[in-house]
Design a protein around this motif. Structure first.
Motif, PDB file in Angstrom:
ATOM      1  N   THR A   1       3.759 -10.957   2.344  1.00 18.05           N
ATOM      2  CA  THR A   1       3.581 -11.113   0.898  1.00 18.05           C
ATOM      3  C   THR A   1       3.957  -9.860   0.126  1.00 18.05           C
ATOM      4  OG1 THR A   1       1.286 -10.353   0.887  1.00 18.05           O
ATOM      5  CG2 THR A   1       1.661 -12.695   1.266  1.00 18.05           C
ATOM      6  N   LEU A   2       4.222  -8.757   0.815  1.00 17.71           N
ATOM      7  CA  LEU A   2       4.475  -7.530   0.076  1.00 17.71           C
ATOM      8  C   LEU A   2       5.773  -6.852   0.498  1.00 17.71           C
ATOM      9  CD1 LEU A   2       2.819  -6.329  -2.148  1.00 17.71           C
ATOM     10  CD2 LEU A   2       2.053  -4.616  -0.539  1.00 17.71           C
TER      11      LEU A   2
ATOM     12  N   VAL B   1       2.929   2.197  -1.161  1.00 13.31           N
ATOM     13  CA  VAL B   1       2.685   0.817  -1.568  1.00 13.31           C
ATOM     14  C   VAL B   1       2.008   0.050  -0.429  1.00 13.31           C
ATOM     15  CG1 VAL B   1       3.865  -1.327  -2.146  1.00 13.31           C
ATOM     16  CG2 VAL B   1       4.545   0.789  -3.253  1.00 13.31           C
TER      17      VAL B   1
ATOM     18  N   ALA C   1      -1.521   1.224  -0.251  1.00 16.24           N
ATOM     19  CA  ALA C   1      -2.343   0.616  -1.298  1.00 16.24           C
ATOM     20  C   ALA C   1      -2.787  -0.785  -0.879  1.00 16.24           C
ATOM     21  CB  ALA C   1      -1.566   0.563  -2.613  1.00 16.24           C
ATOM     22  N   ALA C   2      -1.867  -1.536  -0.270  1.00 14.03           N
ATOM     23  CA  ALA C   2      -2.215  -2.892   0.169  1.00 14.03           C
ATOM     24  C   ALA C   2      -3.263  -2.836   1.281  1.00 14.03           C
ATOM     25  CB  ALA C   2      -0.972  -3.628   0.643  1.00 14.03           C
ATOM     26  N   ARG C   3      -3.099  -1.874   2.213  1.00 14.61           N
ATOM     27  CA  ARG C   3      -4.109  -1.741   3.267  1.00 14.61           C
ATOM     28  C   ARG C   3      -5.451  -1.352   2.675  1.00 14.61           C
ATOM     29  NH1 ARG C   3      -2.719   2.290   7.578  1.00 14.61           N
ATOM     30  NH2 ARG C   3      -4.517   1.370   8.581  1.00 14.61           N
TER      31      ARG C   3
ATOM     32  N   ARG D   1      -0.242 -10.131   6.528  1.00 16.98           N
ATOM     33  CA  ARG D   1      -0.157 -10.498   5.109  1.00 16.98           C
ATOM     34  C   ARG D   1       0.732  -9.509   4.364  1.00 16.98           C
ATOM     35  NH1 ARG D   1      -2.958 -12.612   0.479  1.00 16.98           N
ATOM     36  NH2 ARG D   1      -4.537 -13.703   1.678  1.00 16.98           N
ATOM     37  N   ILE D   2       0.549  -8.225   4.662  1.00  9.41           N
ATOM     38  CA  ILE D   2       1.365  -7.202   4.001  1.00  9.41           C
ATOM     39  C   ILE D   2       2.844  -7.437   4.293  1.00  9.41           C
ATOM     40  CG2 ILE D   2       1.950  -4.739   3.988  1.00  9.41           C
ATOM     41  CD1 ILE D   2      -1.043  -4.185   4.490  1.00  9.41           C
TER      42      ILE D   2
ATOM     43  N   PRO E   1       9.028  -9.013  -0.460  1.00  4.97           N
ATOM     44  CA  PRO E   1       9.270  -9.007  -1.906  1.00  4.97           C
ATOM     45  C   PRO E   1       9.620  -7.629  -2.458  1.00  4.97           C
ATOM     46  CG  PRO E   1       7.298 -10.278  -1.420  1.00  4.97           C
ATOM     47  CD  PRO E   1       7.730  -9.664  -0.129  1.00  4.97           C
ATOM     48  N   GLU E   2       8.969  -6.567  -1.937  1.00  5.67           N
ATOM     49  CA  GLU E   2       9.238  -5.231  -2.462  1.00  5.67           C
ATOM     50  C   GLU E   2      10.682  -4.807  -2.181  1.00  5.67           C
ATOM     51  OE1 GLU E   2       7.038  -2.705  -4.086  1.00  5.67           O
ATOM     52  OE2 GLU E   2       6.088  -4.601  -4.582  1.00  5.67           O
TER      53      GLU E   2
ATOM     54  N   ARG F   1      -2.304  -6.812   8.251  1.00  5.53           N
ATOM     55  CA  ARG F   1      -0.950  -6.311   8.443  1.00  5.53           C
ATOM     56  C   ARG F   1       0.083  -7.413   8.314  1.00  5.53           C
ATOM     57  NH1 ARG F   1      -2.212  -2.914  13.802  1.00  5.53           N
ATOM     58  NH2 ARG F   1      -3.276  -4.876  14.260  1.00  5.53           N
TER      59      ARG F   1
ATOM     60  N   ALA G   1      -5.929  -5.840   2.890  1.00  5.40           N
ATOM     61  CA  ALA G   1      -4.933  -6.823   3.320  1.00  5.40           C
ATOM     62  C   ALA G   1      -4.620  -6.645   4.809  1.00  5.40           C
ATOM     63  CB  ALA G   1      -3.659  -6.673   2.501  1.00  5.40           C
TER      64      ALA G   1
END
Lengths: 345, 219
Positions: free
Chosen positions: B138-139, B121, B124-126, B134-135, B142-143, B132, B130
């Motif tokens: 924002t990811l 996951v 995928a964001a990278r 931000r990941i 939440p994950e 680092r 995105a």
């Protein structure tokens, strides 16, 4: 100029334990991919395929060599430039890698948020993409409510969100059943024809290459051992390691163990004939054998169709007078590729 | 029972103080633990900000402070509490020390729960460009939100436990109440009343935590 160009690229990993060997996942690899291609890269697991594809969008950094994407040298880019590069290269994965905390629409919107797309433009773009992959009714669902094929379609929509020129597919259908695989491959074809996206497909599945790719490279031990037109590489591989790989995925050529079993059941000399593109009819060969007074049994075989071009392999057991068999083999060898299995394997 | 009734106002006061100590410690310790946990997670090898020396330092730091029994830590950290908050005794001092101790414990819980996020996951964001940070914001959080909520619920219960020794440095709360008015004055009913309130608090916290986690996990 090729859209993606790798020159003498190496990616090594330090030994996993003290005193171990350095691992060369990619070892002095050179490869050109033209814009508009659907380029298949095929090979056994551990051949370095996944590493290779990650070098293109710099998720992995090359140890040495040059990687040009659209003329820009990836290996010299800083983090900020790499982020801009990646906006132009979509990627889909074997395990889909959807964001579980976001809805389908949220997943597709994420790259747009990263790209600082104005807020009012995001929703229409997401709707457009979901329409393209046929999932408009699933926008508000979460990934766990989707089937595998639907997840990969969301993955494709997400990868295409920022309108990239390149799409990297890392074993994108390996976790799907054959029917769903077919749907996803058809979708990828449309991505290529409708949007002109260049696709790099990593796979170990022959079917994927057969239905999708326009060009193929066989990878083994971190290198490309053979590349070219899909039909040529699969119907007549020239390198030993690609022959070995192709024979495991192409129907029709018996493996060594199968050959041993066949020899026990069938007396006589065992010959594998390879037909390509229908330039020699099988009937002509069979009548040659009959004319020479040689009896034959068809003991193994298969026909492959690659985008309408056909090639096949037939294995025959030949019995009859030794001289007659020799003469018959000499005659048919002028028409087709005939490989005789060694009599004691 | 007659022992308890005149003490009821004190019991409510003590309950309020426990909630006050635990609440503020959760805010400060929870924030500190989140940052420390993110530090541990992101600096380990093959993570977003892989940095072996920084990870080593953080790891040792947490390992040194986390296992110290809280009652000893309370005494040992008193000079630091006095330096930072201006006082070494009372509820303010205990909130400071409790936050500090909790941060180390929470950091491990945060680290463990972030490790449950599939590396794919993050990849995928990278792959969509995105950054680092931000990941991370924002990811990653939440994950891992569902397990994180459960982890923090666990910590609140631990904070209630740790806050009970506040009396040793002149702090209040249910622990002080139970020892001072129940145990020392031979009124077991008073002690049990404090126990009952603690059980109610813990149940409510656990109920709320489970509810929020279920919402985050959508099941």
């Amino acid at each position: 100029m090729p859209l993606i160009s790798l020159r003498d690229v190496t990616k090594s990993y330090p030994p996993s334990r003290r005193g171990g060997d350095v691992v060369h996942a990619v070892d002095g690899l050179t490869l050109d991919i033209e814009a508009g291609d659907i380029y298949g890269i095929i090979g056994y697991s551990g051949a370095g395929k996944s590493t290779l594809v990650r070098l293109i969008n710099a998720l992995e950094h090359a140890t040495s060599g040059s990687i040009l994407v659209d003329g820009d040298e990836v290996t010299r880019m800083k983090e900020r430039e790499l982020r801009r590069l990646r906006l132009g290269i979509g990627m889909i994965f074997q395990q889909f890698n959807l964001f579980t905390s976001k809805t389908v629409a949220g997943n597709v919107a994420y790259p747009l948020e990263v790209a600082k797309t104005p807020r009012r433009d995001i929703a229409p773009r997401v709707a457009e993409l979901l329409d393209f992959v046929g999932l408009s009714d699933k926008a508000r669902n979460y990934p766990e409510q989707l089937s595998g094929g639907q997840k990969q379609r969301v993955g494709i929509a997400r990868a295409l969100a920022t309108s990239p020129r390149i799409l990297l597919a890392d074993e994108a259908t390996s976790a799907l059943d054959p029917e769903t695989t077919h749907e996803v491959l058809e979708l990828l074809k449309r991505v290529n024809t409708e949007f002109g996206v260049t696709i790099v497909v990593i796979t170990h599945e022959m079917d994927v290459i057969q239905t999708l790719a326009t060009k193929v490279a066989v990878m083994d031990g971190g290198r490309i051992v053979e590349q070219g037109d899909v039909f040529d590489v699969f119907s007549k591989p020239t390198e030993a390691s690609s022959q070995r790989f192709v024979s495991t995925v192409v129907r029709g050529v018996p493996s060594a163990t199968e050959l041993t079993a066949l020899r026990q059941r069938h007396p006589g000399r065992i010959v594998t004939l390879s037909f390509r593109d229908g330039n020699t009819s099988q009937g002509a060969v069979f009548s040659d054998l009959a004319r020479a007074g040689v009896a034959f049994d068809l003991i193994y075989g298969g026909i492959n169709d690659i985008r309408g071009r056909v090639f096949g392999h037939l294995t025959l057991a030949l019995t009859g007078d030794a001289d007659a068999v020799d003469r018959a083999l000499a005659t048919i060898a002028t028409k087709v590729d005939a490989t005789e299995a060694p009599s004691h394997g | 029972m007659d022992d308890l009734i005149p003490l009821l106002p004190k019991l409510w006061q003590a309950s309020y103080e426990t909630l006050y100590i635990v609440g503020l410690s959760l805010i400060f310790g929870g924030l500190g633990g989140l940052l420390l946990g993110l530090g541990l997670y992101t600096t380990r090898s093959n993570s977003l900000f892989s940095n072996r020396p920084v990870f080593g330092v953080l790891n040792v730091l947490v390992n040194v402070f986390r296992p110290i029994p809280f009652i000893i830590f309370l005494a040992a950290a008193q000079p630091l509490a006095r330096f930072v908050t201006g006082t070494g005794i009372g509820n303010t001092a205990i909130i400071f020390t409790l936050s500090l101790a909790a941060a180390f414990g929470i950091s491990r819980i945060v680290e463990q729960n972030l490790l449950t996020v599939q590396p794919g996951v993050i990849e995928a964001a990278r792959s969509v460009g995105a950054s680092r940070s931000r990941i991370m914001l924002t990811l990653l959080i939440p994950e891992a939100l569902g397990p994180l909520i459960l982890g923090y619920t666990f910590i609140v219960v631990a904070l209630v436990d740790m806050s009970a020794v506040a009396g040793y440095v002149g702090g209040g709360g249910l622990g002080t109440f139970a020892i001072q008015y129940g145990y020392r004055q031979f009124h077991p009913v008073v002690t049990w009343a404090a126990v009952l309130v603690i059980i109610v608090i813990v149940q409510l916290v656990q109920f709320l935590g489970n509810y929020l986690a279920r919402k985050a996990l959508r099941r």
